[in-house]
Design an enzyme around this catalytic site. Structure first.
Site, PDB file in Angstrom:
ATOM      1  CB  SER A  92      -0.752  -0.021   1.234  1.00 20.00           C
ATOM      2  OG  SER A  92       0.088   0.251   2.281  1.00 20.00           O
ATOM      3  CG  ASP A  93       1.155   6.031  -1.168  1.00 19.28           C
ATOM      4  OD1 ASP A  93       2.212   5.922  -0.552  1.00 19.28           O
ATOM      5  OD2 ASP A  93       1.065   6.787  -2.111  1.00 19.28           O
ATOM      6  CD1 TRP A  94       5.070   5.131   4.997  1.00 16.42           C
ATOM      7  CD2 TRP A  94       4.723   3.745   3.046  1.00 16.42           C
ATOM      8  NE1 TRP A  94       5.948   4.095   4.821  1.00 16.42           N
ATOM      9  CE2 TRP A  94       5.745   3.030   3.746  1.00 16.42           C
ATOM     10  CE3 TRP A  94       4.356   3.029   2.072  1.00 16.42           C
ATOM     11  CZ2 TRP A  94       6.548   2.404   3.270  1.00 16.42           C
ATOM     12  CZ3 TRP A  94       5.090   1.924   1.575  1.00 16.42           C
ATOM     13  CH2 TRP A  94       6.100   1.608   1.990  1.00 16.42           C
ATOM     14  CB  ALA A 114      -3.277   3.736   0.995  1.00 17.14           C
TER      15      ALA A 114
END
Length: 830
Positions: A243-245, A247
């Protein structure tokens, strides 16, 4: 190197080695219990996954890119090579050079004990207002895919993984955490997914990062269709999906949607919550196993899983980072105007102006920020390159209308204290900016024992007068300058965003009269409070500063006087971190401050005026017809000033071509980046960038692919071939283009090939980029570019059938120097 050769470079090892690694992965997986597997997928801190000694798994470490490798600490104590911005790399139109950049970054990653680089960004330049476009490559998916594939192969040839991001349609910053991007299926396939697909097919990346945003109603960290069915199913991606941080939002939704790792750890939707979901029957342990399998496969590939041979056992040779940074810079610079051969500079005097000439902006803001050991500004580069006494410098105009992080003249450190006021640790404070995320804290400091942080040190101003000091960040602060408390109060958030402290606007808090060259004590204290509900624990704030503001008209008048007395005037104009950065989009394309006024005035005083545009993405140039030359240098990296001097003096040719159309905002085809009621419709469909400019019959300032050099090229012939004519069965058409260097010096030409269907089809672009290749030749010499046209160039996505359709027929194939400068034309039948 041909495209086929590029595809082979750095692609990994053979089937036997892959099978051996898979056997080790399966054996390791079989020895893990549910709780351990769930904990592995949650991460252990800001940048890493936990080690599991029982199966011989070392901790896997990730780090931000894409122009350098920061490492797990956001600190100048461990500097990083800073390459030019991704827009600059794309402007080289050279996948082999991108591969070399990747090799260097792998070298940097290994030096910093990093296993996975969180790059490259291959989202598209849908609208010129996108605030983070400097971190992406192009408006064109084919060019993006070629450059991105070269980069990925380069990094992974050094034994370091990549995470191609942000999957998918993360093409703007406004409300990026919550926006639902409504993308028609055809546009999604032909534009936004296309670079990811090409990189998966041609470079086999070991990782993908899923974006914050939703696509057509489903958040990307839970998007079963796009992740499981398209990415893993259709394309055969076998890497890990992170994941993006912050997200990831749902335990069951994420694991069912194909998300392998939720970062940062350990407090994520995985870990204990995931194990509990399995025990409650809300998801299957087999799905957890598949995610763990993907993580262990990555660990095996990078060499941190005991018993598994890494993909790369013989590392590439050592790369000179400074030399490569200079080369990428001068090969990325795009000369868009050069009347009367003003460049290279003729012998004589040069009047340099622009605050950005002295204080260079070499990289974009946000998570892409790294701290190089040194920066060569345009003033530095030209001072070293030109004869002594031939160069003068005036400020002219300053683009920084807001306070900027404390930099020139400041020497600062961070002091950490507990509630009793005892010193518990110290750390660096690069540029007056402090950013500690997760457990990225100085030795001996924890979030539990940390009460206050002091940025403390000295300031020696280079000019006297009223200096402005301020604060960027949230919380309770005490600002002290020269022994006097100038502010003691609290700054509150102005918007609901977890990253306001990092990306929000600075606040002015004091003005203090200071004397040039005298040294003063300065400090900024924050009482650290972790907001309730924050997605991760962080400490972040900045001491910001602005030099005394002189009358703008006086500054311009000084520059005009110097320009009038010189043989050539060089003006450097730039954007700022408050114009181009992660976290927000742009409201317009204008240069900040009085920079346009400066150029108008200098051009009126000296007909030989050269303007250097220091921006990561398009800006409006209202004076472009008034000046003799315009050179775009993007964010040129740490060696940018030296590269600039080399190009201006003629030691190097400006080698870049535009990866994105430049034009006024009023004519831009897509300007909507702000969601309405949480949704952002991509109503333009497949028509962005040059596709839309061509369809609408509009003339931009500078078209896609445009770029001048220091020599001339004649296009002599074009010869298409479809081999046995069986393009429909998968073979590529081939076009051979012969060009001649008809100028007086050696040079490099980027031969661009565009397709146009003989029968107009309003649902397809008028024409599109199908292939490109770089050639080099000396004066009078000829060269051949052999360009293979991939099958996909002839295909469209059929929304009704849900599949790619090969469109047979007759096509015009044109080769030239840009989308509008087509020199030779032929017809191809497929």
């Amino acid at each position: 190197m041909t495209e086929a050769a590029e595809n082979r470079a750095g692609s990994g090892s053979g089937d036997a080695a892959d099978r051996a690694r898979e056997a080790v992965v399966e054996a390791a997986l079989g020895r893990l219990d549910l709780d351990t597997k769930a904990r592995l997928l949650a991460g252990q801190d800001m940048w890493s996954l936990p080690e599991l000694p029982g199966i011989g798994l070392r901790s896997l470490v990730m780090s931000d890119g894409p122009i350098g490798v920061r490492g797990v600490r956001w600190t100048a104590d461990d500097p990083s090579v800073a390459l030019p911005s991704p827009t600059a790399l794309a402007a080289t139109w050279d996948p082999v050079l991108a591969h070399r950049a990747g090799v260097l970054l792998a070298q940097e990653a290994r030096r910093k004990h990093v296993h996975v680089l969180l790059a490259p960004t291959v989202n598209l330049h849908r609208s010129p207002l996108g605030g983070r476009h400097f971190e992406a490559y192009s408006e064109d998916p084919y060019l993006t895919g070629r450059i991105g594939a070269g980069y990925v192969r380069g990094v992974q040839s050094g034994g370091v993984g990549t995470t191609v991001k942000h999957f998918v349609a993360n093409d703007a910053e406004t409300d990026r955490f919550t926006v639902d991007n409504l993308v028609p299926e055809r546009a999604l396939r032909e534009l936004y997914l296309a670079p990811f697909e090409a990189i998966v097919e041609n470079a086999h990346p070991w990782g993908i990062m899923t974006a914050y945003n939703s696509v057509n109603g489903t958040t990307m960290t839970e998007h079963h269709h796009l992740v499981n069915e398209v990415l893993r199913g259709e394309w055969g991606f076998d890497g890990f999906n992170v994941s993006d941080w912050t997200a990831a939002r749902s335990t069951v939704g994420a694991i069912e949607g194909g998300l392998d790792v939720a970062m940062p750890g350990p407090d994520t939707v995985y870990g204990e919550a995931l194990a509990a979901a399995v025990r409650a029957g809300r998801t299957e342990e087999a799905k957890v196993d598949e995610a763990v399998r993907n993580v262990l496969r990555l660990a095996a590939r990078v060499g941190i899983l005991e018993g598994a041979e890494p993909v790369v056992t013989e590392l590439p040779g050592t790369v000179d980072g400074e030399a490569l940074a200079r080369e990428i810079a001068h090969r990325s610079f795009v000369l868009v105007r050069n009347e009367n051969a003003t460049l290279p500079l003729r012998p004589g005097t040069v009047a340099l102006s622009g605050a950005a000439a002295r204080d260079a902006r070499v990289l974009g803001g946000g998570s892409a920020t790294v701290f190089p050991a040194h920066v060569v500004s345009p003033l530095d580069g030209l001072t070293a390159a030109l004869p002594e006494g031939s160069l003068t410098y005036t400020v002219g105009a300053d683009p920084n209308e807001e306070l900027a992080v404390a930099d020139k003249g400041f020497t600062l450190r961070a002091e950490c204290r507990d509630r009793d006021g005892e010193l518990i640790g110290t750390g660096s404070a690069p540029n007056g900016h402090l950013q500690w995320m997760g457990n990225d804290l100085p030795e001996g400091v924890t979030h539990d024992n940390l009460h206050t942080v002091d940025l403390r040190g000295t300031f020696t101003p280079r000019v006297g007068g009223a200096h402005t000091f301020g604060i960027k960040g949230l919380g309770a602060f005490t600002l002290t300058v020269d022994g006097t408390v100038r502010f003691d109060g609290t700054q509150l958030p102005t918007e609901d965003s977890p990253f306001t402290a990092f990306f929000g606007a600075p606040e002015e808090r004091a003005r203090v009269d200071l004397t040039a060259d005298e040294t003063y004590e300065v400090s900024l204290r924050q009482v650290v409070v972790q907001p309730e509900g924050a997605p991760l624990r962080m400490v972040g704030f900045s001491l910001v500063h602005q030099e005394p503001r002189r009358d703008p008209d006086e500054l311009i008048a000084e520059a005009v006087e110097a320009a009038r007395a010189a043989d050539t005037a060089v003006v450097v104009v730039a954007t700022t971190e408050r114009v181009e950065s992660e976290g927000f989009d742009r409201g317009n394309l204008r240069l900040p401050g009085r920079q346009d006024d400066l150029v108008h005035a200098v051009a009126a005083a000296n007909p030989n005026t050269v303007v250097i545009v220091n921006s990561g993405s398009p800006v409006e140039l209202p004076w472009r017809e008034e000046v003799a030359a315009v050179l775009l240098t993007w964010f040129p990296g740490q060696e940018g000033g030296g590269a600039l001097a080399g190009v201006l003096t003629g030691a190097h040719e400006p080698g870049g071509r535009l990866p994105t159309t430049w034009g006024p905002l009023a004519d831009a085809p897509v300007t909507q980046v702000v969601p309405v009621d949480g949704a952002l419709p991509y109503g333009e469909g497949a028509f962005i960038g040059y596709r839309a400019w061509e369809r609408d019959g509009r003339t931009p300032a500078y078209p896609f692919g445009h770029g001048l050099g220091y020599t001339d090229w004649t296009y002599e012939s074009i010869e298409p071939s479809t081999g046995d004519g069986d393009v429909d069965a998968g073979s590529a058409a081939t076009v051979t283009v012969r060009v001649r260097n008809s100028g007086a010096r050696p040079g490099r030409e980027v031969v661009q090939l565009y397709l146009r269907p003989a029968e107009a089809d309003g649902e397809r672009p008028v024409r599109w980029l199908a292939a490109f290749a770089g050639v080099e030749a000396g004066p009078g010499e000829s060269a051949e570019a052999v360009l293979g046209i991939p099958r996909r160039a002839f295909e469209i996505w059929d929304e009704d059938a849900g599949t790619w359709v090969f469109v047979k027929g007759s096509y015009e194939v044109a080769a030239g120097r840009s989308i509008t400068d087509r020199r030779v034309v032929a017809t191809i039948n497929v």
